[in-house]
Enzyme design. Structure first.
Site, mmCIF file in Angstrom:
data_model
loop_
_atom_site.group_PDB
_atom_site.id
_atom_site.type_symbol
_atom_site.label_atom_id
_atom_site.label_comp_id
_atom_site.label_asym_id
_atom_site.label_seq_id
_atom_site.Cartn_x
_atom_site.Cartn_y
_atom_site.Cartn_z
ATOM 1 N N ARG A 1 0.730 -1.293 -0.074
ATOM 2 C CA ARG A 1 -0.038 -0.081 -0.166
ATOM 3 C C ARG A 1 0.895 1.055 0.048
ATOM 4 O O ARG A 1 0.434 2.337 -0.693
ATOM 5 C CB ARG A 1 -0.898 0.132 1.282
ATOM 6 C CG ARG A 1 -1.841 -1.091 1.236
ATOM 7 C CD ARG A 1 -2.631 -1.509 -0.124
ATOM 8 N NE ARG A 1 -3.677 -2.414 -0.135
ATOM 9 C CZ ARG A 1 -4.011 -2.906 -1.188
ATOM 10 N NH1 ARG A 1 -3.745 -2.596 -2.320
ATOM 11 N NH2 ARG A 1 -5.065 -3.841 -1.040
ATOM 12 N N ASP B 1 -6.724 -1.158 4.903
ATOM 13 C CA ASP B 1 -5.933 -0.694 3.530
ATOM 14 C C ASP B 1 -6.585 0.727 3.438
ATOM 15 O O ASP B 1 -5.661 1.594 2.966
ATOM 16 C CB ASP B 1 -6.459 -1.474 2.381
ATOM 17 C CG ASP B 1 -5.437 -2.837 2.515
ATOM 18 O OD1 ASP B 1 -4.349 -2.971 2.732
ATOM 19 O OD2 ASP B 1 -6.189 -3.773 1.854
HETATM 20 N N1 ARG Z 1 -5.565 -8.314 6.533
HETATM 21 C C1 ARG Z 1 -4.654 -7.896 5.637
HETATM 22 C C2 ARG Z 1 -4.003 -6.716 6.033
HETATM 23 O O1 ARG Z 1 -4.709 -5.887 6.582
HETATM 24 C C3 ARG Z 1 -4.866 -8.016 4.327
HETATM 25 C C4 ARG Z 1 -5.871 -7.201 3.618
HETATM 26 C C5 ARG Z 1 -6.749 -7.417 2.442
HETATM 27 N N2 ARG Z 1 -7.061 -8.845 2.195
HETATM 28 C C6 ARG Z 1 -7.678 -9.087 1.373
HETATM 29 N N3 ARG Z 1 -8.167 -10.312 1.153
HETATM 30 N N4 ARG Z 1 -8.208 -8.165 0.113
HETATM 31 O O2 ARG Z 1 -2.805 -6.449 5.787
#
Ligand code: ARG
Length: 421
Positions: free
Chosen positions: A95, A124
């Site tokens: 990110r 995110d």
């Molecule tokens: N829980 C993880 C994080 O916050 C992944 C988040 C995105 N997960 C997904 N399946 N799109 O870093």
């Protein structure tokens, strides 16, 4: 006046495709999509056509794989950063790089807004917005998914159909998947029930331990200052090395992680991860540190690792504290060079051998043979002084217990009497 420009984080999936169209309508703006290639394999087919069909006027597809591994994943590896002692954070470290890339594009294009397709209850959104805010405080961030009218994927699909937005077949998958070279994050569907073992189709690349080969495989990884640089004696650059380990790890069922984790937004969630290369590399790197790090640095570094992981997970990559800790980590890695041989077998990684020119393991001090140079006699004095505080403590305790009352006076009264004399 020329139209406003919005840079959109575009994955090629349903949410971001609908978002491009929706933003163009709501803001009467030019939409510039930005897709970072972090090594994902899904949704990449006809990405450009899809973005244009959804309404983008310009698209960027940027290969960030090398920068992602060398500037984000490897520093996290050097730090030993695993969130809640388990998750190598493939999504979390992607990110801040995507945020930086979008800011660069916004500057180049003269855009004043950046939009992302994260929902309102994940980590995110925080990572994107905090990173963009740190790098470009003047840019406005839009998060349509938090406020728009669509209540389900079905409604989005309907909107897409009504507006000629092409949507790929993977929309049918019950899972939400985020994939890159450092790992894959999988949630939703049956995984929402912590009592349910992940269905076979949840895993995207790894074999199950049960179906992995009956023969183990050995691999030797060479590190230079905590960075992996070679495999089985052959120098490899970052992308090739990680792809190689992902392949050998995946067929041996390495790197499946099933985690109940604490999100920044206050809830616990269940996510399944596949991170074969990251798992092997974290394991091997740790083993090399056991051999090469001074005890004080090694012990202190585990505190830093914990803090570093929290900073990454919680969206603070582009923060002064993360950078300051990175300086400590970099210094700590000066002698973390050498090779580590591991054996992969049905989901397990085991240490086979390790070697370093900076090894602090001194055979002449460690041996129990006649070659031994350790000064056994010196231990006597060492233990005497080392154990002195405990001896003193317990001597006083015993004395106190035996002289509790004297001439009917409590110990307090005796002490006052002694002071008054
Ligand atoms: N829980 C993880 C994080 O916050 C992944 C988040 C995105 N997960 C997904 N399946 N799109 O870093």
């Amino acid at each position: 006046m020329s139209k406003q420009k919005i840079v959109v984080a575009y994955s090629g999936g349903l949410d971001t495709s609908v978002m491009v169209h929706w933003l163009k309508n709501h803001y009467d703006a030019d939409i510039i999509t930005c897709t970072g290639n972090l090594g994902q394999t899904k949704e990449t087919a006809s990405l450009q056509e899809k973005a244009f069909a959804a309404g983008a006027s310009r698209i960027y597809y940027i290969d960030l794989r090398k920068e992602f591994l060398e500037q984000y994943a490897f520093p996290a590896l050097q730090a030993g950063a695993l969130y809640e002692e388990a998750y190598p954070m493939a999504t979390s470290i992607g990110r801040p790089l995507l945020a930086k890339t979008m800011v660069d594009i916004a500057r180049k294009e003269g855009a004043t807004m950046i939009a992302h397709g994260c929902t309102g209850k994940g980590n995110d959104q925080v990572r994107f917005e905090v990173s963009i805010g740190a790098l470009a405080p003047d840019i406005t961030v839009l998060a349509p998914l938090r406020t728009w009218e669509f209540k389900s994927r079905e409604e989005e699909i309907e909107y897409a159909a009504a507006n000629g937005i092409p949507v790929s077949a993977t929309v049918k998958s019950p899972y939400s998947i985020d994939e890159n070279l450092w790992g894959t994050s999988i949630e939703c569907g049956a995984l929402e029930d912590p009592m349910v073992e992940p269905p076979l189709d949840a895993f995207q690349s790894t074999s199950s331990p049960e179906s992995a080969p009956d023969e183990s495989e050995e691999v030797t990884i060479g590190f230079e200052k905590g960075i992996p640089v070679s495999i089985d004696g052959r120098e490899m650059e970052s992308i090739e090395l990680v792809e190689f380990l992902n392949a050998i790890g995946a067929r041996n069922a390495i790197g499946r992680i099933d985690l109940i984790e604490n999100r920044l937004v206050g809830i616990k969630s269940r996510e399944v991860y596949e991170a074969p290369a990251a798992t092997i590399l974290h394991f091997a790197h740790k083993e090399l540190e056991r051999l090469t790090l001074d005890k004080g640095v090694a012990h202190y570094k585990s505190i830093v690792a914990h803090e570093y992981a929290n900073l990454i997970y919680n969206g603070l990559w582009h923060s002064p504290l993360r950078e300051a800790l990175a300086a400590f980590v970099e210094k700590s890695q000066e002698r973390v060079s050498g090779i580590v041989k591991v054996r992969l077998y049905k989901g397990t990684v085991r240490i086979v051998a390790r070697s370093s020119a900076f090894s602090l393991y001194d055979p002449l001090l460690a041996t129990y043979t006649a070659e031994d140079q350790f000064d056994h006699k010196a231990s006597e004095g060492f233990i005497k002084i080392y154990g002195l505080p405990l001896k003193t403590y317990n001597r006083v305790l015993q004395k106190k217990n035996s002289t509790h009352k004297k001439n009917g006076q409590s110990q307090h009264q005796q002490q006052y009497a002694a002071v008054e004399q």
